[in-house]
Design a protein around this motif. Structure first.
Motif, PDB file in Angstrom:
ATOM      1  N   ILE A  90      73.367  63.907  17.020  1.00  0.00           N
ATOM      2  CA  ILE A  90      73.379  65.296  16.559  1.00  0.00           C
ATOM      3  C   ILE A  90      73.951  66.212  17.638  1.00  0.00           C
ATOM      4  O   ILE A  90      74.846  67.036  17.383  1.00  0.00           O
ATOM      5  N   ASP A  91      73.451  66.084  18.858  1.00  0.00           N
ATOM      6  CA  ASP A  91      73.889  66.960  19.952  1.00  0.00           C
ATOM      7  C   ASP A  91      75.361  66.762  20.289  1.00  0.00           C
ATOM      8  O   ASP A  91      76.082  67.728  20.544  1.00  0.00           O
ATOM      9  N   ARG A  92      75.798  65.517  20.303  1.00  0.00           N
ATOM     10  CA  ARG A  92      77.202  65.229  20.635  1.00  0.00           C
ATOM     11  C   ARG A  92      78.127  65.863  19.603  1.00  0.00           C
ATOM     12  O   ARG A  92      79.112  66.530  19.961  1.00  0.00           O
ATOM     13  N   ALA A  93      77.811  65.681  18.317  1.00  0.00           N
ATOM     14  CA  ALA A  93      78.657  66.247  17.273  1.00  0.00           C
ATOM     15  C   ALA A  93      78.615  67.776  17.286  1.00  0.00           C
ATOM     16  O   ALA A  93      79.640  68.436  17.063  1.00  0.00           O
ATOM     17  N   LEU A  94      77.437  68.349  17.542  1.00  0.00           N
ATOM     18  CA  LEU A  94      77.333  69.799  17.654  1.00  0.00           C
ATOM     19  C   LEU A  94      78.204  70.338  18.777  1.00  0.00           C
ATOM     20  O   LEU A  94      78.929  71.324  18.611  1.00  0.00           O
ATOM     21  N   CYS A  95      78.119  69.694  19.926  1.00  0.00           N
ATOM     22  CA  CYS A  95      78.854  70.174  21.101  1.00  0.00           C
ATOM     23  C   CYS A  95      80.359  70.151  20.855  1.00  0.00           C
ATOM     24  O   CYS A  95      81.072  71.114  21.158  1.00  0.00           O
ATOM     25  N   VAL A  96      80.841  69.069  20.287  1.00  0.00           N
ATOM     26  CA  VAL A  96      82.279  68.944  20.027  1.00  0.00           C
ATOM     27  C   VAL A  96      82.729  69.958  18.971  1.00  0.00           C
ATOM     28  O   VAL A  96      83.751  70.637  19.144  1.00  0.00           O
ATOM     29  N   ALA A  97      81.968  70.081  17.884  1.00  0.00           N
ATOM     30  CA  ALA A  97      82.368  70.996  16.820  1.00  0.00           C
ATOM     31  C   ALA A  97      82.322  72.455  17.278  1.00  0.00           C
ATOM     32  O   ALA A  97      83.204  73.249  16.948  1.00  0.00           O
ATOM     33  N   LEU A  98      81.304  72.818  18.056  1.00  0.00           N
ATOM     34  CA  LEU A  98      81.195  74.196  18.535  1.00  0.00           C
ATOM     35  C   LEU A  98      82.280  74.536  19.557  1.00  0.00           C
ATOM     36  O   LEU A  98      82.588  75.718  19.779  1.00  0.00           O
ATOM     37  N   SER A  99      82.858  73.516  20.176  1.00  0.00           N
ATOM     38  CA  SER A  99      83.920  73.742  21.170  1.00  0.00           C
ATOM     39  C   SER A  99      85.164  74.371  20.556  1.00  0.00           C
ATOM     40  O   SER A  99      86.010  74.900  21.286  1.00  0.00           O
ATOM     41  N   ASP A 100      85.290  74.339  19.244  1.00  0.00           N
ATOM     42  CA  ASP A 100      86.417  75.004  18.588  1.00  0.00           C
ATOM     43  C   ASP A 100      86.320  76.526  18.702  1.00  0.00           C
ATOM     44  O   ASP A 100      87.327  77.222  18.576  1.00  0.00           O
ATOM     45  N   ARG A 101      85.112  77.035  18.936  1.00  0.00           N
ATOM     46  CA  ARG A 101      84.921  78.492  18.946  1.00  0.00           C
ATOM     47  C   ARG A 101      84.292  79.014  20.243  1.00  0.00           C
ATOM     48  O   ARG A 101      84.598  80.113  20.710  1.00  0.00           O
ATOM     49  N   TYR A 102      83.421  78.202  20.855  1.00  0.00           N
ATOM     50  CA  TYR A 102      82.667  78.650  22.019  1.00  0.00           C
ATOM     51  C   TYR A 102      83.002  77.837  23.268  1.00  0.00           C
ATOM     52  O   TYR A 102      83.415  76.676  23.179  1.00  0.00           O
ATOM     53  N   GLN A 103      82.795  78.460  24.408  1.00  0.00           N
ATOM     54  CA  GLN A 103      82.838  77.727  25.670  1.00  0.00           C
ATOM     55  C   GLN A 103      81.465  77.091  25.859  1.00  0.00           C
ATOM     56  O   GLN A 103      80.458  77.782  25.986  1.00  0.00           O
ATOM     57  N   MET A 104      81.419  75.764  25.883  1.00  0.00           N
ATOM     58  CA  MET A 104      80.145  75.063  25.969  1.00  0.00           C
ATOM     59  C   MET A 104      79.741  74.890  27.430  1.00  0.00           C
ATOM     60  O   MET A 104      80.543  74.453  28.260  1.00  0.00           O
ATOM     61  N   VAL A 105      78.496  75.258  27.732  1.00  0.00           N
ATOM     62  CA  VAL A 105      77.993  75.168  29.101  1.00  0.00           C
ATOM     63  C   VAL A 105      76.749  74.274  29.108  1.00  0.00           C
ATOM     64  O   VAL A 105      76.082  74.100  28.080  1.00  0.00           O
ATOM     65  N   PRO A 106      76.413  73.694  30.269  1.00  0.00           N
ATOM     66  CA  PRO A 106      75.223  72.837  30.347  1.00  0.00           C
ATOM     67  C   PRO A 106      73.943  73.584  30.020  1.00  0.00           C
ATOM     68  O   PRO A 106      73.878  74.820  30.116  1.00  0.00           O
ATOM     69  N   THR A 107      72.913  72.841  29.686  1.00  0.00           N
ATOM     70  CA  THR A 107      71.641  73.417  29.253  1.00  0.00           C
ATOM     71  C   THR A 107      71.070  74.407  30.263  1.00  0.00           C
ATOM     72  O   THR A 107      70.539  75.456  29.893  1.00  0.00           O
ATOM     73  N   GLY A 108      71.176  74.113  31.561  1.00  0.00           N
ATOM     74  CA  GLY A 108      70.557  74.959  32.572  1.00  0.00           C
ATOM     75  C   GLY A 108      71.331  76.204  32.928  1.00  0.00           C
ATOM     76  O   GLY A 108      70.841  77.021  33.721  1.00  0.00           O
ATOM     77  N   GLN A 109      72.530  76.404  32.397  1.00  0.00           N
ATOM     78  CA  GLN A 109      73.337  77.567  32.751  1.00  0.00           C
ATOM     79  C   GLN A 109      73.177  78.704  31.751  1.00  0.00           C
ATOM     80  O   GLN A 109      72.868  78.469  30.582  1.00  0.00           O
ATOM     81  N   PRO A 110      73.401  79.951  32.192  1.00  0.00           N
ATOM     82  CA  PRO A 110      73.303  81.090  31.276  1.00  0.00           C
ATOM     83  C   PRO A 110      74.333  80.977  30.150  1.00  0.00           C
ATOM     84  O   PRO A 110      75.453  80.498  30.349  1.00  0.00           O
ATOM     85  N   LYS A 239      86.505  68.635  25.293  1.00  0.00           N
ATOM     86  CA  LYS A 239      87.141  69.860  25.768  1.00  0.00           C
ATOM     87  C   LYS A 239      86.373  70.461  26.932  1.00  0.00           C
ATOM     88  O   LYS A 239      86.972  70.965  27.894  1.00  0.00           O
ATOM     89  N   TYR A 240      85.039  70.409  26.869  1.00  0.00           N
ATOM     90  CA  TYR A 240      84.196  70.963  27.929  1.00  0.00           C
ATOM     91  C   TYR A 240      83.320  69.865  28.534  1.00  0.00           C
ATOM     92  O   TYR A 240      82.733  69.059  27.800  1.00  0.00           O
ATOM     93  N   PRO A 241      83.211  69.819  29.870  1.00  0.00           N
ATOM     94  CA  PRO A 241      82.399  68.784  30.525  1.00  0.00           C
ATOM     95  C   PRO A 241      80.945  68.754  30.048  1.00  0.00           C
ATOM     96  O   PRO A 241      80.305  67.705  30.087  1.00  0.00           O
ATOM     97  N   ALA A 242      80.422  69.898  29.596  1.00  0.00           N
ATOM     98  CA  ALA A 242      79.030  69.937  29.143  1.00  0.00           C
ATOM     99  C   ALA A 242      78.772  68.940  28.022  1.00  0.00           C
ATOM    100  O   ALA A 242      77.660  68.407  27.890  1.00  0.00           O
ATOM    101  N   CYS A 243      79.784  68.663  27.213  1.00  0.00           N
ATOM    102  CA  CYS A 243      79.606  67.745  26.085  1.00  0.00           C
ATOM    103  C   CYS A 243      79.471  66.296  26.540  1.00  0.00           C
ATOM    104  O   CYS A 243      78.958  65.456  25.784  1.00  0.00           O
TER     105      CYS A 243
END
Length: 277
Positions: A90-110, A239-243
């Motif tokens: 679930i998390d992997r697919a969410l991260c990749v799909a959201l990368s089309d619109r958002y800059q994905m950052v790790p859990t601990g970052q603002p 696209k983003y290392p957070a994923c």
């Protein structure tokens, strides 16, 4: 021979009518609010959704809180490793799909947006029947004009709820979602979470689409996937290392393994498992 062909063409329709697991929408009390969710919609999957497009519009950075099982769903799948397969997918697919619109950052970052999901229910897949279905489908594929679909017995399913909160903790989107496997579209995987694992991406893509569009989608998504999503699907660098915290997709290896009913852990390229209680 004519009768054999007619049987081969009619059987998929008969199985589609008979073979579909029922998974009701289920609330686990983990969302900050259920008040603004709409009426249930959908055919293959059912969902109640809410989205605040104006509130989402200025937000740029997003992070994902790792998905967990609701307390009431834990007994449905006893093996923590199996539960991790589903939540990580679930998390992997969410991260990749959201990368089309958002800059994905790790859990601990603002981040401007925090996305969190909870598995509210799983209907376990019957491993024995999944194995029989895989063997029958493969075997008959050599003698019938069309392969026999999956046997409509022991089908599994998945139910999830999720929300997206802004920095102030205001709910900007939410969903309560459920889907059961059917004989035509879902390959039998020899695992208790075979169907739930296969549906993890379906849920994530539906919720991510809500967040990317900023409105409730109308109809099926017929658009072509972005280049970054294709690259990630094939197991390439996201696209983003957070994923990468959620591992890489199995790609073609997973497709091939799925055709023969192999359990998802054989090809899933998830990170090292962590304790889950």
């Amino acid at each position: 021979m004519i009768g054999l062909k007619a049987f081969g063409l009619a059987l998929p329709l008969m199985l589609l009518i008979a073979g579909c697991a029922s998974v009701p929408l289920k609330q686990a009390g983990t969302l900050s609010s259920y008040d603004r969710l709409g009426e249930p919609k959908g055919s293959l999957s059912k969902a109640r959704v809410y989205v605040d497009g104006n509130g989402l519009a200025p937000l740029q950075k997003a992070r994902i809180v790792p998905t967990v099982f609701a307390f009431g769903a834990l007994p449905r799948i006893a093996d923590p490793a199996d539960r991790t397969l589903v939540t990580n997918a679930i998390d992997r697919a969410l991260c990749v799909a959201l990368s089309d619109r958002y800059q994905m950052v790790p859990t601990g970052q603002p981040a401007d947006l925090t996305v969190r999901a909870v598995v509210t229910d799983v209907v376990p897949t019957n491993k024995a029947m999944a194995g029989v279905s895989a063997v029958v489908s493969l075997g008959t594929g050599f003698v019938l004009p069309v392969g026999i679909p999956r046997l409509p017995i022991g089908l599994g399913g998945l139910a999830v709820e999720a929300e997206a909160l802004d920095k102030a903790g205001v709910q900007r989107a939410a969903i309560v979602w459920a889907r059961g496997a059917n004989s035509i579209q879902d390959n039998p995987l020899v695992s208790e979470v075979g169907d739930a694992y296969g549906m993890a991406a379906s849920f994530s893509n539906e919720f991510a689409r809500l967040l990317v569009l900023g409105k409730e989608p109308e109809g099926l998504d017929l658009s072509l996937p972005s280049g970054q999503r294709l690259q990630s699907w094939f197991g390439g660098k996201p696209k983003y290392p957070a994923c990468d915290a959620f591992g890489r997709a199995p790609g073609l290896a997973g497709v091939v393994a799925g055709k023969v009913g192999a359990p998802p852990e054989w090809t899933d390229r998830r990170p090292a498992p962590t304790a889950q209680y």
